[in-house]
Design a protein around this motif. Structure first.
Motif, PDB file in Angstrom:
ATOM      1  N   LYS A  43       0.814  -1.217   0.000  1.00 27.72           N
ATOM      2  CA  LYS A  43       0.000   0.000   0.000  1.00 27.72           C
ATOM      3  C   LYS A  43       0.851   1.272   0.000  1.00 27.72           C
ATOM      4  O   LYS A  43       0.705   2.139   0.853  1.00 27.72           O
ATOM      5  CB  LYS A  43      -0.970  -0.008   1.172  1.00 27.72           C
ATOM      6  N   GLN A  44       1.743   1.354  -0.957  1.00 27.42           N
ATOM      7  CA  GLN A  44       2.626   2.506  -1.154  1.00 27.42           C
ATOM      8  C   GLN A  44       3.625   2.726  -0.017  1.00 27.42           C
ATOM      9  O   GLN A  44       4.162   3.821   0.144  1.00 27.42           O
ATOM     10  CB  GLN A  44       1.827   3.778  -1.424  1.00 27.42           C
ATOM     11  N   SER A  45       3.890   1.697   0.764  1.00 26.29           N
ATOM     12  CA  SER A  45       4.886   1.786   1.824  1.00 26.29           C
ATOM     13  C   SER A  45       5.974   0.747   1.588  1.00 26.29           C
ATOM     14  O   SER A  45       5.705  -0.325   1.055  1.00 26.29           O
ATOM     15  CB  SER A  45       4.251   1.532   3.191  1.00 26.29           C
ATOM     16  N   PHE A  46       7.177   1.108   1.973  1.00 24.55           N
ATOM     17  CA  PHE A  46       8.314   0.197   1.885  1.00 24.55           C
ATOM     18  C   PHE A  46       8.817  -0.097   3.287  1.00 24.55           C
ATOM     19  O   PHE A  46       8.769   0.751   4.178  1.00 24.55           O
ATOM     20  CB  PHE A  46       9.484   0.838   1.120  1.00 24.55           C
ATOM     21  N   MET A  47       9.319  -1.304   3.451  1.00 28.03           N
ATOM     22  CA  MET A  47      10.072  -1.672   4.638  1.00 28.03           C
ATOM     23  C   MET A  47      11.231  -2.507   4.126  1.00 28.03           C
ATOM     24  O   MET A  47      11.031  -3.424   3.326  1.00 28.03           O
ATOM     25  CB  MET A  47       9.239  -2.503   5.605  1.00 28.03           C
ATOM     26  N   GLN A  48      12.434  -2.154   4.527  1.00 33.36           N
ATOM     27  CA  GLN A  48      13.597  -2.882   4.044  1.00 33.36           C
ATOM     28  C   GLN A  48      14.530  -3.200   5.188  1.00 33.36           C
ATOM     29  O   GLN A  48      14.762  -2.375   6.074  1.00 33.36           O
ATOM     30  CB  GLN A  48      14.345  -2.082   2.989  1.00 33.36           C
ATOM     31  N   VAL A  49      15.048  -4.423   5.156  1.00 29.59           N
ATOM     32  CA  VAL A  49      16.101  -4.831   6.082  1.00 29.59           C
ATOM     33  C   VAL A  49      17.372  -4.989   5.260  1.00 29.59           C
ATOM     34  O   VAL A  49      17.346  -5.544   4.158  1.00 29.59           O
ATOM     35  CB  VAL A  49      15.753  -6.134   6.842  1.00 29.59           C
ATOM     36  N   LEU A  50      18.462  -4.442   5.765  1.00 32.05           N
ATOM     37  CA  LEU A  50      19.773  -4.557   5.130  1.00 32.05           C
ATOM     38  C   LEU A  50      20.747  -5.171   6.125  1.00 32.05           C
ATOM     39  O   LEU A  50      20.728  -4.820   7.310  1.00 32.05           O
ATOM     40  CB  LEU A  50      20.298  -3.184   4.705  1.00 32.05           C
ATOM     41  N   GLU A  51      21.585  -6.075   5.632  1.00 34.09           N
ATOM     42  CA  GLU A  51      22.589  -6.731   6.467  1.00 34.09           C
ATOM     43  C   GLU A  51      23.945  -6.616   5.790  1.00 34.09           C
ATOM     44  O   GLU A  51      24.045  -6.782   4.578  1.00 34.09           O
ATOM     45  CB  GLU A  51      22.267  -8.224   6.615  1.00 34.09           C
ATOM     46  N   GLY A  52      24.964  -6.337   6.574  1.00 32.73           N
ATOM     47  CA  GLY A  52      26.316  -6.253   6.032  1.00 32.73           C
ATOM     48  C   GLY A  52      27.221  -5.515   6.993  1.00 32.73           C
ATOM     49  O   GLY A  52      26.879  -5.302   8.160  1.00 32.73           O
ATOM     50  N   ALA A  53      28.359  -5.109   6.482  1.00 31.64           N
ATOM     51  CA  ALA A  53      29.275  -4.307   7.297  1.00 31.64           C
ATOM     52  C   ALA A  53      28.579  -2.988   7.651  1.00 31.64           C
ATOM     53  O   ALA A  53      27.931  -2.376   6.803  1.00 31.64           O
ATOM     54  CB  ALA A  53      30.568  -4.051   6.535  1.00 31.64           C
TER      55      ALA A  53
END
Length: 144
Positions: A43-53
């Protein structure tokens, strides 16, 4: 190793083609900088998980993600050190929850009816991890 989760809103209606463009470019870029994670759209929303250094994912957030004009209101919800990745084989997993049957995960009704509000996951690392792992498991079932 570090992880962060952010939420944002699409700046305008976003097409499936645009979502796939975001995904394709993210996967190529993330592979080159050894970042893994998952992007959710609903519904026009983003959720993002990022993993790394830690320095790499914060550089990505600060210098690419925040300046991307396709979304606004980028809000960092969670960031913390990790021992192992939740998404070790995913340069960028993706779920467009608008095109899927409703996801039924106990305890997340408000999250899905109100959109990806940072208040829903802010400060509750275990809740965010549970949600993401449930969606990952659901996604992997679809692939098999």
């Amino acid at each position: 190793m570090h992880t962060l989760i952010y939420t944002s809103r699409a700046a305008s209606d976003i097409s499936q083609v645009s979502l796939m463009d975001i995904l394709t470019k993210s996967r190529a870029n993330n592979h080159s900088i050894q970042v893994t994670g998952m992007l959710l759209y609903y519904k026009q929303s983003f959720m993002q998980v990022l993993e790394g250094a830690k320095d790499v994912i914060f550089d990505l957030l600060d210098n690419r993600i925040v300046s991307d004009c396709r979304h606004t209101g980028v809000s960092l919800s969670i960031d913390y050190a990790i021992d192992t990745r939740l998404f070790p084989d995913w340069t960028m997993g993706f779920l467009n929850l608008d095109t899927r049957a409703p996801v039924k995960i106990e305890g997340f009704t408000d999250f899905f009816t109100e959109g990806f509000s940072p208040a829903v996951v802010l400060g509750d690392r275990s809740m965010a991890q549970s949600l993401l792992l449930s969606l990952k498991t659901d996604y992997e079932k679809d692939l098999s």
